[in-house]
Motif scaffolding. Structure first.
Motif, PDB file in Angstrom:
ATOM      1  N   PHE A  29       0.835  -1.210   0.000  1.00  0.00           N
ATOM      2  CA  PHE A  29       0.000   0.000   0.000  1.00  0.00           C
ATOM      3  C   PHE A  29       0.867   1.256   0.000  1.00  0.00           C
ATOM      4  N   THR A  31       2.245   4.932   1.151  1.00  0.00           N
ATOM      5  CA  THR A  31       2.306   5.852   2.291  1.00  0.00           C
ATOM      6  C   THR A  31       2.933   7.145   1.762  1.00  0.00           C
ATOM      7  N   TYR A  35       6.225   3.027  -0.593  1.00  0.00           N
ATOM      8  CA  TYR A  35       5.187   1.990  -0.465  1.00  0.00           C
ATOM      9  C   TYR A  35       5.599   0.989   0.609  1.00  0.00           C
ATOM     10  N   HIS A  65       2.534   0.067  11.952  1.00  0.00           N
ATOM     11  CA  HIS A  65       1.813   1.256  11.492  1.00  0.00           C
ATOM     12  C   HIS A  65       0.451   1.310  12.170  1.00  0.00           C
ATOM     13  N   ALA A 125      -3.265   4.709   3.406  1.00  0.00           N
ATOM     14  CA  ALA A 125      -2.651   3.925   4.487  1.00  0.00           C
ATOM     15  C   ALA A 125      -3.534   3.977   5.730  1.00  0.00           C
TER      16      ALA A 125
END
Ligand code: TXA
Ligand code: MG
Length: 336
Positions: A29, A31, A35, A65, A125
């Motif tokens: 994904f 950010t 990525y 995260h 994200a």
């Protein structure tokens, strides 16, 4: 494995990605920095899959995260310094290392008693972490040792066929990985420079130090295991050129086959073959945004066996660019 590629995520695809993560799968994904390659940080088996997909040594710990800085205390022992950093810099491109709680498996932290925590500001994200409902362990979504991916196409090149899903998006805004500061040592210390500078961190915690590994080769046991490994490197051998502009032009003039990485205003170098531009000399943020993409671009041309890069200035965000480049260059610098 067939990798589902979602170039433009919507709410439904993000919910599905959240389910994949909850069930132990891997999803890449975007950010704001680079990525990430995500897995459920509470699931040791899912974390192991990250190491396998990247070919990463299993003692190199992962960053977890979170959707909100206030979640950090569930997984780590937070401190007043953490609260002050969170207040100023989160969500954003800052990672803070803290003593870990028992719910984070040691597979995620490479056996360390500390855990790295980050709250990305990128809306995709953030939505994905919320959809998963668990903290997401995520290293950069590259094959270990290659430059970090800053574009969807980089992630597809490295991860297609290795993970469950790739969520795409725009090119990453910052282009280099988050600044890492540890609060798990006696004196707070920056382990990796990034968009949030040492100077900015000192406005919040005045006595922050800079790890010697940031500027040079690390001898002994590093505070951040990632610093041991060869990093950020394209296939061609990178050399940094330190010297005045005219000497560099002269040096490069008889090297038509070599790759050249220069700045926007370098008219003579730009006119030479195999040259790519990496931002402007006086704007480190513009260099950070393009650095990894340009190193990967050189890799597309298998004829290029060596790359010469102009030395960036190393103040402020420039320190992050310099740190990545000297690692890509394996610390090879020619002074002209
Ligand atoms: O911007 C970023 O930080 C990106 C995006 C995806 O969030 N992530 C990233 O992760 O760069 P990675 O795994 O490529 O780099 C994490 C670095 C490694 O050098 C690792 O050794 C260090 O953080 N690290 C992680 N946990 C640590 C810990 N508990 N103690 C010391 N270093 C740690
Ligand atoms: Mg990485």
């Amino acid at each position: 494995m067939i990798t589902e590629i979602i170039k433009e995520p919507d709410e439904a695809s993000l919910l599905r990605a959240g389910e994949i993560l909850k069930n132990g799968g891997l999803v890449a994904f975007p950010t704001e920095t680079v990525y990430g390659l995500g897995a459920n940080a509470l699931d040791a088996d899912a974390a192991k899959k990250i190491y396998a997909a990247k070919g990463r040594p299993s003692d190199n710990p992962l960053i977890i995260h979170l959707a909100d800085a206030s979640d950090a205390q569930k997984y780590a022992y937070t401190t007043p310094d953490f609260d002050a950093l969170a207040e100023r810099f989160m969500p954003g491109p800052l990672t803070v290392i803290l003593p870990k709680r028992d719910n984070i498996p040691s597979e995620v932290t490479g056996g360390l008693e500390s855990v790295a925590v980050r709250v990305p500001v990128h809306p995709t994200a953030n939505a994905l972490i919320r959809a998963a409902g668990v903290p997401i362990a995520a290293p950069s979504a590259n094959i270990s040792g290659r430059p970090s991916p800053t574009r969807t196409e980089h992630v597809i090149a490295d991860m297609d066929g290795r993970i469950d899903m790739i969520i795409g998006g725009d090119d990453c805004d910052v282009g280099v990985e988050s600044t890492i500061i540890t609060l798990a040592t006696e004196v707070p210390c920056v382990l990796r420079p990034g968009k949030i500078t040492v100077e900015e961190l000192r406005e919040v915690i005045p006595d922050v130090t800079l790890s010697s590994a940031v500027m040079g080769k690390y001898e002994g046991a590093p505070l951040s295991p990632g610093m041991r490994y060869k990093h950020y490197s394209p296939s061609a051998a990178v050399t940094l050129l330190d010297g005045d502009y005219q000497s560099i032009v002269k040096f490069l003039a008889d090297k038509p086959e070599s790759g050249k990485l220069c700045f926007e205003g370098d008219t003579e170098i730009k006119a030479m073959p195999n040259t790519l531009v990496c931002g402007s000399e006086d704007n480190a943020e513009s260099q950070a945004k393009l650095l990894f993409a340009q190193l990967r671009e050189f890799d597309e041309n298998t004829e290029i066996k060596e790359i010469y890069a102009r030395m960036p200035q190393s103040g402020g965000v420039g320190l992050a660019v310099f740190n990545r480049l000297i690692r890509a260059a394996g610390f090879t610098i020619i002074t002209l």
